[in-house]
Structure formats: C-alpha cells, structure tokens
Design an enzyme around this catalytic site. Sequence first.
Site, PDB file in Angstrom:
ATOM      1  N   ASP A 104       0.808  -1.215   0.000  1.00 53.17           N
ATOM      2  CA  ASP A 104       0.000   0.000   0.000  1.00 53.17           C
ATOM      3  C   ASP A 104       0.847   1.273   0.000  1.00 53.17           C
ATOM      4  OD1 ASP A 104       1.005  -0.354   2.516  1.00 53.17           O
ATOM      5  OD2 ASP A 104      -0.871   0.017   3.581  1.00 53.17           O
ATOM      6  N   HIS A 139      23.891   1.386 -18.588  1.00 51.64           N
ATOM      7  CA  HIS A 139      22.831   1.813 -17.669  1.00 51.64           C
ATOM      8  C   HIS A 139      23.064   1.230 -16.272  1.00 51.64           C
ATOM      9  CE1 HIS A 139      19.764   2.753 -21.128  1.00 51.64           C
ATOM     10  NE2 HIS A 139      20.734   3.642 -21.033  1.00 51.64           N
ATOM     11  N   ASP A 171      26.378   9.997 -14.818  1.00 52.65           N
ATOM     12  CA  ASP A 171      25.332  10.427 -15.747  1.00 52.65           C
ATOM     13  C   ASP A 171      24.132  10.820 -14.891  1.00 52.65           C
ATOM     14  OD1 ASP A 171      23.278  10.653 -17.647  1.00 52.65           O
ATOM     15  OD2 ASP A 171      24.039   9.002 -18.865  1.00 52.65           O
ATOM     16  N   ASP A 184      20.365  16.387 -18.638  1.00 53.39           N
ATOM     17  CA  ASP A 184      20.935  15.039 -18.833  1.00 53.39           C
ATOM     18  C   ASP A 184      22.413  15.230 -19.162  1.00 53.39           C
ATOM     19  OD1 ASP A 184      21.516  12.417 -19.381  1.00 53.39           O
ATOM     20  OD2 ASP A 184      20.316  12.297 -21.209  1.00 53.39           O
ATOM     21  N   HIS A 215      25.610   2.553 -28.333  1.00 50.63           N
ATOM     22  CA  HIS A 215      24.453   3.450 -28.231  1.00 50.63           C
ATOM     23  C   HIS A 215      24.524   4.575 -29.262  1.00 50.63           C
ATOM     24  CE1 HIS A 215      26.821   6.652 -26.250  1.00 50.63           C
ATOM     25  NE2 HIS A 215      27.381   5.676 -25.531  1.00 50.63           N
ATOM     26  N   HIS A 217      19.868  12.270 -28.402  1.00 48.45           N
ATOM     27  CA  HIS A 217      18.427  12.108 -28.274  1.00 48.45           C
ATOM     28  C   HIS A 217      17.840  13.449 -27.873  1.00 48.45           C
ATOM     29  CE1 HIS A 217      18.695  12.188 -23.841  1.00 48.45           C
ATOM     30  NE2 HIS A 217      19.701  11.341 -23.948  1.00 48.45           N
ATOM     31  N   HIS A 231      14.425  11.128 -22.552  1.00 48.55           N
ATOM     32  CA  HIS A 231      14.427  10.736 -23.957  1.00 48.55           C
ATOM     33  C   HIS A 231      13.121  11.258 -24.556  1.00 48.55           C
ATOM     34  CE1 HIS A 231      17.250   7.192 -22.778  1.00 48.55           C
ATOM     35  NE2 HIS A 231      17.915   8.308 -22.985  1.00 48.55           N
ATOM     36  N   GLU A 264      26.466  12.842 -26.903  1.00 49.84           N
ATOM     37  CA  GLU A 264      27.044  11.994 -25.860  1.00 49.84           C
ATOM     38  C   GLU A 264      27.761  10.764 -26.415  1.00 49.84           C
ATOM     39  OE1 GLU A 264      24.143   9.696 -23.568  1.00 49.84           O
ATOM     40  OE2 GLU A 264      22.539  10.754 -24.607  1.00 49.84           O
ATOM     41  N   TYR A 296      33.743   2.194 -24.445  1.00 52.01           N
ATOM     42  CA  TYR A 296      33.580   1.282 -23.318  1.00 52.01           C
ATOM     43  C   TYR A 296      34.328  -0.014 -23.612  1.00 52.01           C
ATOM     44  CZ  TYR A 296      29.708   4.586 -23.240  1.00 52.01           C
ATOM     45  OH  TYR A 296      28.963   5.735 -23.291  1.00 52.01           O
ATOM     46  N   ARG A 309      32.262   8.472 -21.112  1.00 50.15           N
ATOM     47  CA  ARG A 309      31.219   9.159 -21.862  1.00 50.15           C
ATOM     48  C   ARG A 309      31.253  10.635 -21.480  1.00 50.15           C
ATOM     49  NH1 ARG A 309      27.384   5.988 -20.910  1.00 50.15           N
ATOM     50  NH2 ARG A 309      26.143   6.983 -19.275  1.00 50.15           N
ATOM     51  N   GLU A 314      28.748  13.904 -22.067  1.00 46.56           N
ATOM     52  CA  GLU A 314      27.411  14.250 -22.557  1.00 46.56           C
ATOM     53  C   GLU A 314      27.076  15.688 -22.231  1.00 46.56           C
ATOM     54  OE1 GLU A 314      22.810  12.586 -22.262  1.00 46.56           O
ATOM     55  OE2 GLU A 314      24.266  12.068 -20.700  1.00 46.56           O
TER      56      GLU A 314
END
Length: 470
Positions: free
Chosen positions: A84, A267, A284, A296, A378, A382, A389, A413, A417, A435, A437
């Site tokens: 709940d 991710h 990120d 972002d 990737h 975006h 996104h 970005e 890797y 990365r 970005e």
Amino acid sequence: MTADSDTPPLSATTETAPVVNRRQRFGQGFLDAIGSGWAPRPATTPEAAAQAPHAAARRAQVAAAFPGRRLVVPAGGLSVRSNDTDFPFRPHSAFAHLTGWEIDAEPDSVLVLDPTSRGHTATLYFRERADRTTPEFYADAAIGEFWIGPRPALAEVAGRLGLQTAHLDSFTATDEDLTVGEDDDLTRVVSELRLVKDAFEIGELREAVRVTAAGFDDIIRALPEVIAHRRGERVVEGVFHQRARSDGNREGYDTIAAAGPHACYLHWTRNDGAVAPGDLILIDAGVELDSLYTADITRTLPVSGTFSPVQRRVYEAVREAADAAFAAARPGARFREVHEAAMAVIAARVAEWGLLPVTADEALDADAGGQHRRYMVHGTSHHLGLDVHDCAQARRDMYYDGVLEPGMVFTIEPGLYFQIDDLTVPAEYRGIGVRIEDDVLMTAEGPENLSAAIPRTADEVEAWMARLRH
C-alpha cells in the site's frame, strides 16, 4: 514508515464494514466530531502560471490536427511500489505539456478537448478535494487531506492554468474518444509537438542544466567521503540527490554512478561499488525541476584527480568525437548526421589503436561494417525536455531522419567502453569506460552548448577537480 489508514465504517458498531488485519476501527465519538471544528480554508487568488499561455498554444496545435474529434489526455494514476505504498506521482509528459500542470498535478486527472463549431474547448477534470465531513478526508490514505495535506480546488487550478475545470466524477469516456497512449496518431502528434521547444521550455532547460552543474561540483567536493565508503557509488548518488531535491523536484532519471569497470555498463544504476583512486568514475545525472523539465549530463572523472596516459587517450578520443558531433549539428542538417560524425571519429581511433579487424572505412560501411560499435553501441544524441528521452513516439522521419531546427534541444554523448573481460582489446584498456554528454540548444546560428560551463577537456577536468578539492 507511514501510518495505517482505516476503512471507513458506516458506524462505530456496524458489522458490514470490512475488517483488515492491521487497521483499527473508528469509534462513534470520532465519527461524530471529525467533521466539525475546522477553520475555513483560506480563499486564494492564484497567479497565472508562466507556462499557461504556452500550454494554450500547444492545445490549439493539437486540436487543429484533429478537427471534430474528442481528444483525451490522461495524467495517469498512482503506481504501487510495494503493497500500500506508492511511487511519487508524476503526470504523463503530454498531460503536463498541454495543461502546464506539473508537480502539483492530481493523479487520475484528465484533459479533454471537446470539438465545437469553432474548434475545441478544453476542460481539466480532476478529483475536487473532499468535504471534511466525508470519509475520504480522514480515512483515505492515498488522497485524503488528513493524510497527504492540502489538495487543490477546482477554482484555484482554473485560475492558475487558464483552463475550465470540473470534478472527475463528471467525466465520461466514449467509444469515439482519441486517447493519448491508446490512439497512435494522437500519441505521435503530442510527441512531435515537443520536438521544437518554446521560450518557456528553453528557460526551464537552462535552469535544469545550471542546477545539475552545481550537483557535479558537490560530487567532486565529496570525493574524500566517496572514496572512504565501501559503496562510494551510492554516496555519489546521494550527494547528487540532495542537490536535486533541494534545488529542483528530483532527478529526471536514475543516476548512473559507475566507477572502474562499472563505467562500461551503459545503464549501471545499481550504484553499489567502491570508488577507488586510480579509477575513472562515469556520472550520468540530471536534475528535474518543479516544471518537470530535466537536464541530462555525463562527465567522466579521474578519481585521483589526474588521468593516467591510457585514460587520457580514451577520454580525449571521446571528446574529439563530441567536438565532431557539435561541428555537424547545424540548422538544416539531418539529426542522424550528428551521430555519423561522432562515429567516424570513434572508428578512426579504435582502428588506429589496432582494435579492429578491418579499416575504419570498412567499419563505417552501413551494411557490412559496424565492428567499431562493439565499443560504442548506443546512439550519440536524443531529444531532451519533459522526458529525458523526449519525443520518443515521433516518426522516424521527424526524429532520426529529421532536420535540425532552431528550438530543438538534444544531447551529444559519444563514449568508449572497454569491458573488463573483453579479450579483443589490450589489457591496459580493459575496464575503462568514458562518456561525455552535453545538452545542446539549436539556434539559427548553430548549436549552443547549454552545459558548456561544466569542464569537458581532460585538462579542464583536472583543473576543475583540483580547484574544488583544495
């Protein structure tokens, strides 16, 4: 832990009310007294919301695309986290965009555009706050004001948003409705409507980036504590969360705090690893404002404050790819050309390092190539806005194959890797993930880097860390 709510009984002794294990029954004395003794709710004269005229213009655009049709845009409802307890409510982005109702939006609200001879009329339906004599007020832990605090009145919301309002109980769905999330054409239109941002949206995105930049500063200052903790990634997440909650609404998405080889998992949100000197940490993160617009940003930092030679080599290759993407981003260019420019650099560098079984040109062949994508699977960009996104239901020829226009906001970005167990790369590269970005506003003159104040080059990053840590 939250307190228990009660199932409202008909009386103190009724046998028809359901008995739920942990819930206590209300005595008749409580039921007799709870509805009285309350000061009148203060009258308010709400100020018009800054986004109200923008939302009205957006509604007119959507309505014009569907003459004679009844359009329904639900806010969505509460989502159960466990038993709940619910996740914090966030209205559907199309609903927020078309109403201007943001963090205070009520669950289960519905915007309806009804066709008329002159176009459409807009009505916002939501659950009016309950009279204090009703069980909803004192017994419903999900929506009762005794539990969650004051809820908005119909007149108050109407004044703020410049919208006609009505109680949710008076809304009736019909078989002829076009509903966002159910009708593909309407869902596409409300998504494509966000491809070009208006002045209000651009201002909010600028502010979201500014607060996010402050959050990155906070992380660097906290690095001694981060390093000392056995789950330092989680400390990074917590430091950024404090900034997001204090200066915004919350994060626009789950923060990625990925140290060492975790940075190679695109991710990684588990954020339960240590942060060790000598490693890189890829962060990120983006702050979502009360308006629900989010930044972002990604930066990859050397935990010790200085890149090793191989870390610097990889980092600067990614930065070079980002710079190439910026150079390709011009009004009139195709959105996909930004990605293609970044990938040309990525392919050239990994080929130069001897990591490909083919030449860079062969790898870039659309049909037979792609070998370099092992190290950057990737996309490079975006759209960004209410959703991290954004505009995801837009047609391909409006998005990936679309033309860049002034007012569009998107990310750049690129990354590299080299996973810890990847035997196609020399050992010195394994476990390195980078990365970079940035959030970009397209103008008539070209791209404006909204996050330019956050250091990008390897030298700038080292100087930034040295300045904040001493």
